[in-house]
Design an enzyme around this catalytic site. Structure first.
Site, mmCIF file in Angstrom:
data_model
loop_
_atom_site.group_PDB
_atom_site.id
_atom_site.type_symbol
_atom_site.label_atom_id
_atom_site.label_comp_id
_atom_site.label_asym_id
_atom_site.label_seq_id
_atom_site.Cartn_x
_atom_site.Cartn_y
_atom_site.Cartn_z
ATOM 1 N N ASN A 1 1.456 -2.454 5.439
ATOM 2 C CA ASN A 1 0.736 -1.307 5.911
ATOM 3 C C ASN A 1 -0.367 -1.098 4.803
ATOM 4 O O ASN A 1 -1.477 -0.071 5.302
ATOM 5 C CB ASN A 1 1.584 0.083 5.240
ATOM 6 C CG ASN A 1 0.992 1.061 5.028
ATOM 7 O OD1 ASN A 1 0.651 2.141 6.012
ATOM 8 N ND2 ASN A 1 0.630 1.527 3.784
ATOM 9 N N GLY B 1 0.798 -1.356 0.021
ATOM 10 C CA GLY B 1 -0.014 -0.011 0.154
ATOM 11 C C GLY B 1 0.870 1.255 -0.051
ATOM 12 O O GLY B 1 0.509 2.188 0.642
ATOM 13 N N ALA B 2 2.006 1.255 -0.859
ATOM 14 C CA ALA B 2 2.890 2.243 -0.639
ATOM 15 C C ALA B 2 2.914 3.334 -1.748
ATOM 16 O O ALA B 2 3.675 4.290 -1.872
ATOM 17 C CB ALA B 2 4.099 1.557 -0.981
ATOM 18 N N SER B 3 1.717 3.486 -2.625
ATOM 19 C CA SER B 3 1.387 4.495 -3.523
ATOM 20 C C SER B 3 1.080 5.899 -3.097
ATOM 21 O O SER B 3 1.206 6.933 -3.795
ATOM 22 C CB SER B 3 0.195 4.082 -4.615
ATOM 23 O OG SER B 3 -0.946 4.035 -3.979
ATOM 24 N N ARG B 4 0.634 5.991 -1.840
ATOM 25 C CA ARG B 4 0.167 7.276 -1.187
ATOM 26 C C ARG B 4 0.171 7.189 0.400
ATOM 27 O O ARG B 4 0.274 6.057 0.725
ATOM 28 C CB ARG B 4 -1.137 7.341 -1.733
ATOM 29 C CG ARG B 4 -2.207 6.548 -1.690
ATOM 30 C CD ARG B 4 -3.546 6.847 -2.327
ATOM 31 N NE ARG B 4 -4.430 5.877 -2.360
ATOM 32 C CZ ARG B 4 -5.622 5.737 -2.858
ATOM 33 N NH1 ARG B 4 -6.033 6.900 -3.516
ATOM 34 N NH2 ARG B 4 -6.408 4.756 -2.713
ATOM 35 N N TYR C 1 -12.488 -1.994 12.004
ATOM 36 C CA TYR C 1 -11.131 -1.683 11.728
ATOM 37 C C TYR C 1 -10.303 -1.825 13.058
ATOM 38 O O TYR C 1 -9.253 -2.674 13.120
ATOM 39 C CB TYR C 1 -10.721 -0.127 11.459
ATOM 40 C CG TYR C 1 -9.454 0.391 11.302
ATOM 41 C CD1 TYR C 1 -8.728 0.006 10.388
ATOM 42 C CD2 TYR C 1 -8.767 1.111 12.382
ATOM 43 C CE1 TYR C 1 -7.385 0.591 10.176
ATOM 44 C CE2 TYR C 1 -7.605 1.637 12.464
ATOM 45 C CZ TYR C 1 -6.942 1.211 11.366
ATOM 46 O OH TYR C 1 -5.787 1.619 11.130
ATOM 47 N N VAL D 1 -2.782 -7.897 -2.411
ATOM 48 C CA VAL D 1 -1.916 -8.581 -1.185
ATOM 49 C C VAL D 1 -2.927 -9.758 -0.491
ATOM 50 O O VAL D 1 -2.727 -10.483 0.227
ATOM 51 C CB VAL D 1 -1.546 -7.663 0.166
ATOM 52 C CG1 VAL D 1 -0.261 -6.974 -0.727
ATOM 53 C CG2 VAL D 1 -2.600 -6.692 0.346
ATOM 54 N N LYS E 1 -7.073 -4.569 13.924
ATOM 55 C CA LYS E 1 -5.814 -4.176 14.310
ATOM 56 C C LYS E 1 -5.401 -5.000 15.647
ATOM 57 O O LYS E 1 -4.336 -5.063 16.015
ATOM 58 C CB LYS E 1 -5.567 -2.841 14.345
ATOM 59 C CG LYS E 1 -5.862 -2.213 13.128
ATOM 60 C CD LYS E 1 -4.892 -2.587 12.166
ATOM 61 C CE LYS E 1 -4.533 -1.864 10.811
ATOM 62 N NZ LYS E 1 -3.679 -2.211 9.906
#
Length: 253
Positions: free
Chosen positions: A88, A12-15, A159, A61, A163
């Site tokens: 992430n 999830g590293a694009s933003r 959520y 993922v 976690k």
């Protein structure tokens, strides 16, 4: 292994937070794989900012086959196994305190989406990376959590619960993988100012958080990213199974 010698996958590293984590590793000289699902253009923009030691690879993922294919591409590109994973990616969730589903409206399917986003995704990356890390006798797995587990000031039931489960996943994996030189830790931020996921949050909520922290400030994605680097660095080489809350002192363990 120093950070500059590591091959780091950030999901999830694009933003948002993921992009800042990827850039932080890039600044330290690591070879960085930016995983993205849909935002190809944004992922490539982050790669350009990092430079030649970064690559963007598309993968869902939640799909084991796609994760395996991503690792194959990454290891072929860098001619080295992945040494470090930052789990992430956030699946279909917005921090919208006004329109959230409360206890009367939350569905089991909502829980399933977030549990899979937290646990299934981390399980896939951990299992696929295991052989390479075990061969090296070195691995760093860093899971991204939330301080809402300790203090659910906004009860995002699906959520927050996912976690909380990720803490259990982190500790069990740390116990099972430690003999192979693999550490597994968790970094739990508060509401960050500002990411795509936190953008629906009203300004007054950020103001309340600011006043509730010991440092009188809302944590930024860049600040949280620096703590992620700690768990990949030599300074944390004998730290594993831990959940570090990074929120300016809003929650104290």
């Amino acid at each position: 292994m120093n950070i500059k010698d590591q091959v780091v996958l950030v999901t999830g590293a694009s933003r948002g937070l993921g992009a800042e984590i990827a850039k932080a590793f890039g600044r330290e000289g690591a070879r960085v794989i930016l995983n993205y699902y849909q935002s190809e253009e944004k992922a490539k923009e982050v790669v350009e900012k990092i430079g030649s030691e970064a690559i963007a690879i598309q993968a869902d993922v939640l799909d084991r086959d796609q994760v395996e294919n991503m690792f194959e591409k990454a290891e072929s590109h860098f001619n080295h196994p992945v040494t470090t994973i930052v789990n992430n990616a956030l699946v279909n969730f917005k921090f919208d305190s006004v329109n959230r589903k409360d206890a009367k409206k939350i569905d089991w399917e909502d829980y399933q989406v977030q549990l899979e986003g937290s646990i299934k995704a981390a399980l896939h990356t951990t299992q696929v990376a295991y052989e390479g890390m075990a061969t090296l006798q070195f691995g760093r797995i860093i899971n991204i959590g939330t301080n809402l587990v300790q203090d659910p000031v906004v009860p995002y039931h699906d959520y927050n619960t996912s976690k909380a489960a990720l803490i259990g996943f982190t500790r069990n994996m740390a116990s099972d993988l430690g003999a192979n030189g693999i550490t597994v830790n968790m970094v739990s931020g508060g509401l960050l100012r500002v990411t795509d996921a936190s953008s629906p949050t009203p300004p007054e909520v950020f103001d309340l958080i600011k006043e509730d922290t010991l440092l009188k400030q809302v944590t930024t994605p860049e600040e949280l990213a620096d703590t992620v680097l700690f768990f990949a660095s030599r300074w944390s080489r004998v730290v594993t199974g831990q959940n570090l809350v990074v929120d300016g002192g809003q929650v104290m363990n």
